[in-house]
Design a protein around this motif. Structure first.
Motif, short mmCIF file in Angstrom:
data_model
loop_
_atom_site.label_atom_id
_atom_site.label_comp_id
_atom_site.label_asym_id
_atom_site.label_seq_id
_atom_site.Cartn_x
_atom_site.Cartn_y
_atom_site.Cartn_z
N SER A 92 45.49 28.65 34.73
CA SER A 92 44.95 29.79 35.45
C SER A 92 43.48 29.99 35.08
CB SER A 92 45.76 31.06 35.20
OG SER A 92 45.49 31.61 33.93
N ARG A 95 41.56 27.34 37.01
CA ARG A 95 41.49 27.71 38.44
C ARG A 95 40.54 28.89 38.64
NH1 ARG A 95 47.79 26.94 39.06
NH2 ARG A 95 47.88 24.88 40.04
N PHE A 96 40.48 29.79 37.65
CA PHE A 96 39.55 30.90 37.75
C PHE A 96 38.12 30.38 37.87
CE2 PHE A 96 37.77 35.05 37.21
CZ PHE A 96 36.59 34.84 36.52
N TRP A 97 37.77 29.43 37.01
CA TRP A 97 36.40 28.89 37.04
C TRP A 97 36.13 28.10 38.30
CZ3 TRP A 97 33.22 31.57 34.57
CH2 TRP A 97 33.55 32.13 33.33
N ASN A 99 37.46 28.74 41.15
CA ASN A 99 37.27 29.78 42.16
C ASN A 99 35.88 30.41 42.04
OD1 ASN A 99 37.56 32.68 43.22
ND2 ASN A 99 39.40 31.68 43.95
N PHE A 100 35.45 30.68 40.82
CA PHE A 100 34.15 31.29 40.56
C PHE A 100 33.03 30.39 41.05
CE2 PHE A 100 31.52 34.39 38.68
CZ PHE A 100 30.49 33.77 37.98
N ASP A 103 33.07 30.43 44.89
CA ASP A 103 32.68 31.71 45.45
C ASP A 103 31.21 32.04 45.14
OD1 ASP A 103 34.29 34.95 45.22
OD2 ASP A 103 33.39 33.84 46.87
N LYS A 104 30.94 32.30 43.84
CA LYS A 104 29.61 32.75 43.44
C LYS A 104 28.60 31.61 43.47
CE LYS A 104 30.21 37.09 42.58
NZ LYS A 104 31.50 37.19 43.26
N ILE A 133 26.35 32.32 32.70
CA ILE A 133 27.77 32.70 32.56
C ILE A 133 28.61 31.44 32.41
CG2 ILE A 133 29.78 33.68 33.76
CD1 ILE A 133 27.91 35.70 35.05
N GLN A 137 30.56 31.06 29.04
CA GLN A 137 31.96 31.43 29.10
C GLN A 137 32.89 30.33 29.58
OE1 GLN A 137 32.85 35.41 30.11
NE2 GLN A 137 30.70 36.02 30.13
N VAL B 52 33.71 38.74 33.70
CA VAL B 52 32.89 38.00 34.65
C VAL B 52 32.81 38.69 36.01
CG1 VAL B 52 32.66 35.80 35.87
CG2 VAL B 52 33.36 35.81 33.48
N GLN B 53 33.97 39.06 36.55
CA GLN B 53 33.98 39.63 37.89
C GLN B 53 34.12 41.15 37.91
OE1 GLN B 53 33.23 37.52 40.25
NE2 GLN B 53 34.93 36.21 40.82
N ILE B 66 44.87 37.31 33.48
CA ILE B 66 44.66 36.31 34.54
C ILE B 66 43.99 37.05 35.69
CG2 ILE B 66 45.78 34.64 36.08
CD1 ILE B 66 47.95 35.84 33.38
N CYS B 67 42.91 36.47 36.21
CA CYS B 67 42.14 37.11 37.28
C CYS B 67 42.11 36.25 38.54
CB CYS B 67 40.71 37.35 36.81
SG CYS B 67 40.60 38.15 35.22
N GLU B 68 41.78 36.91 39.66
CA GLU B 68 41.72 36.26 40.98
C GLU B 68 43.13 36.17 41.58
OE1 GLU B 68 39.10 35.34 42.99
OE2 GLU B 68 38.08 36.47 41.44
N VAL B 71 44.89 32.85 42.16
CA VAL B 71 45.14 32.20 40.87
C VAL B 71 46.35 32.87 40.21
CG1 VAL B 71 44.18 31.73 38.57
CG2 VAL B 71 42.72 31.55 40.58
N TYR B 75 49.99 31.36 39.08
CA TYR B 75 50.44 31.57 37.71
C TYR B 75 51.84 32.16 37.68
CZ TYR B 75 50.75 33.45 32.99
OH TYR B 75 51.17 33.74 31.71
N GLU B 78 54.41 29.58 38.57
CA GLU B 78 54.59 28.56 37.53
C GLU B 78 55.26 29.12 36.28
OE1 GLU B 78 50.72 26.88 36.77
OE2 GLU B 78 50.65 25.90 38.74
#
Lengths: 223, 229
Positions: A92, A95-97, A99-100, A103-104, A133, A137, B52-53, B66-68, B71, B75, B78
């Motif tokens: 996760s 996948r967050f990165w 997505n980031f 997107d950004k 970032i 991060q 971050v967001q 967990i974000c987004e 995603v 998660y 799974e």
């Protein structure tokens, strides 16, 4: 014949390269079909009627579009040489990165390279903030985003390894400065030296010529 | 997973993205605590979990954030695989198709969000056209996806596409009320319309749909004040 893998691509596309790298890192044999985006093949239009874009992966006759969807598919069908962590939490985070970046990252790139002349300095600072970032991060102390070896996150961030440079030259602003982004700068070097990656990189001269043509054809591109 | 699982969802009552996660947790029967965030005054916890967001939703599972939303959905599927339904199909190709269309529905949502930016009339017209076009493509795509006439909505068989559809389009009546324009036309999009109507009847969906009047007021406020979300 049954399990044939084909990839429809376009040589300057970083999205296509992601898929090429994933396939090669996993040692998957495939046929590559170069598409002329000004004159798209019947097959491409049939395989990707929604976006009419590359990359499109065709496996045993079935098409998959959108690079991120393709990468997840490749990972699931050919799980050896994994490109995502096994642990769901770590996945996760990866996948967050991803997505980031999608997107950004994309909007930062658009503002800087396709935006109007006036806002360039501001756009460059925004791009720098985004990269800072990422460096602090997402990358941290690691050699690669994937740790000691490359994973899907590296493949997504590869735009900053090969495609930012011709853009910087065209716009006349260096964003990925070694003094300001030392770890990211090191990552670029490490990424490009990795086996398989280094044999499959776009030609920088050719990319520069391509983007030069592209930007000179645009009087003012809407953002 | 074990008895000691703690699941906390940081959300905002009107957020489409939060609804996706709420619904996924409820469909899978995963007990969770809900924390309402005031987005104009974000909690220290939220900022710690999503530095971050700084957005909702954030799912915190045993202390790990967990974000987004998409995603988070992956998660959840799974981490709790045998817990009730699978949100994604088993077959990799079918999974790819679902992911493709989930991403497309997300794009539709982004088009819809543009309707609430009160720029000028032309921008509004353009945004509407863009939304209708995306709906048309989605309608066509979903017709291929479902060989029968309309999606078979069954509370035991809900998946990511059902979640994306109902979170994005479920509140269409409130949107239409706030905008004064049709956002989901049963004549242009019979499949989408009937799918949404079937979904919003489900008890699990009724639990999460925001109250009509409250949502209309919020949407009108957003439109008048040009808040981007």
């Amino acid at each position: 014949m049954d399990n044939e893998v084909k990839l429809h691509g376009f040589w300057p596309s970083p999205f296509v390269y992601r898929v090429i790298w994933a396939l090669k890192l996993k040692g998957i044999e495939y046929d590559y079909i170069e598409e002329d985006l000004a004159n798209k093949s019947e097959l491409l239009l049939r395989y990707n009627p929604v976006y009419k874009k590359v990359p499109v992966l065709v496996h045993a006759g079935k098409p998959i579009s959108e690079s991120l969807v393709i990468l997840e598919y490749i990972e699931e069908v050919w799980p050896h040489s994994p490109l995502l962590p096994k642990d769901p939490y770590e996945r996760s985070v990866a996948r967050f990165w991803i997505n980031f970046a999608t997107d950004k990252g994309r909007s930062a790139v658009r503002s800087l390279f396709w935006g109007g002349g006036d806002g360039k300095k501001e756009a460059a600072e925004q791009m720098f903030d985004f990269l800072k970032i990422i460096e602090e991060q997402a990358l941290g102390d690691k050699k690669f985003f994937g740790g000691n070896s490359i994973n899907m996150v590296d493949l997504i961030f590869a735009w900053f390894a090969c495609w930012i440079q011709p853009m910087e030259q065209l716009v006349g602003i260096k964003v990925l400065e070694p003094s300001r982004l030392p770890s990211l700068h090191a990552w670029v070097k490490n990424f490009k030296e990795e086996p398989i990656i280094k044999e499959n990189l776009p030609d920088p001269e050719r990319l520069l010529a391509y983007y030069t043509r592209l930007t000179s054809n645009l009087v003012s591109k809407p953002t | 997973m074990g008895e000691e699982d703690t699941v906390i969802l940081h959300g905002m009552w009107a957020s489409t993205y939060v609804k996706r996660v709420e619904l996924a947790l409820k469909i899978k029967g995963i007990p969770f605590e809900y924390v309402e965030e005031d987005l104009s005054n974000k909690s220290a916890l939220l900022l710690k979990y999503n530095p971050v967001q700084r957005k909702v939703p954030v799912l915190v599972h045993n202390g790990k954030p967990i974000c987004e939303s998409l995603v988070i959905l992956e998660y959840i599927d799974e981490t709790w695989p045998s817990h009730g339904l699978q949100l994604l199909p088993k077959d990799p190709y079918e999974r790819a198709r679902v992911r493709f269309w989930a991403a497309y529905i997300q794009q539709l949502l982004e088009s819809m969000a543009k309707l609430f930016n009160p720029d000028h009339k032309e921008a509004q017209e353009k945004a509407l056209e863009e939304m209708y076009e995306k709906q048309r493509i989605l309608e066509e795509g979903m017709r291929e996806f479902f060989p029968e006439e309309s999606p078979n909505v069954h509370p035991e068989k809900l998946g990511i596409l059902d979640i994306m559809i109902v979170s994005t389009l479920g509140a269409f009546r409130a949107q239409e009320e706030a905008l004064g324009v049709k956002t989901l036309d049963p004549e242009k999009n019979p499949l989408l319309f009937s799918w949404v109507e079937a979904l919003i009847q489900l008890p699990v969906v009724k639990e999460i749909i925001p109250p009509f009047e409250k949502l209309v007021s919020l949407l009108q406020f957003i439109k008048q004040n040009g808040i981007k979300f």
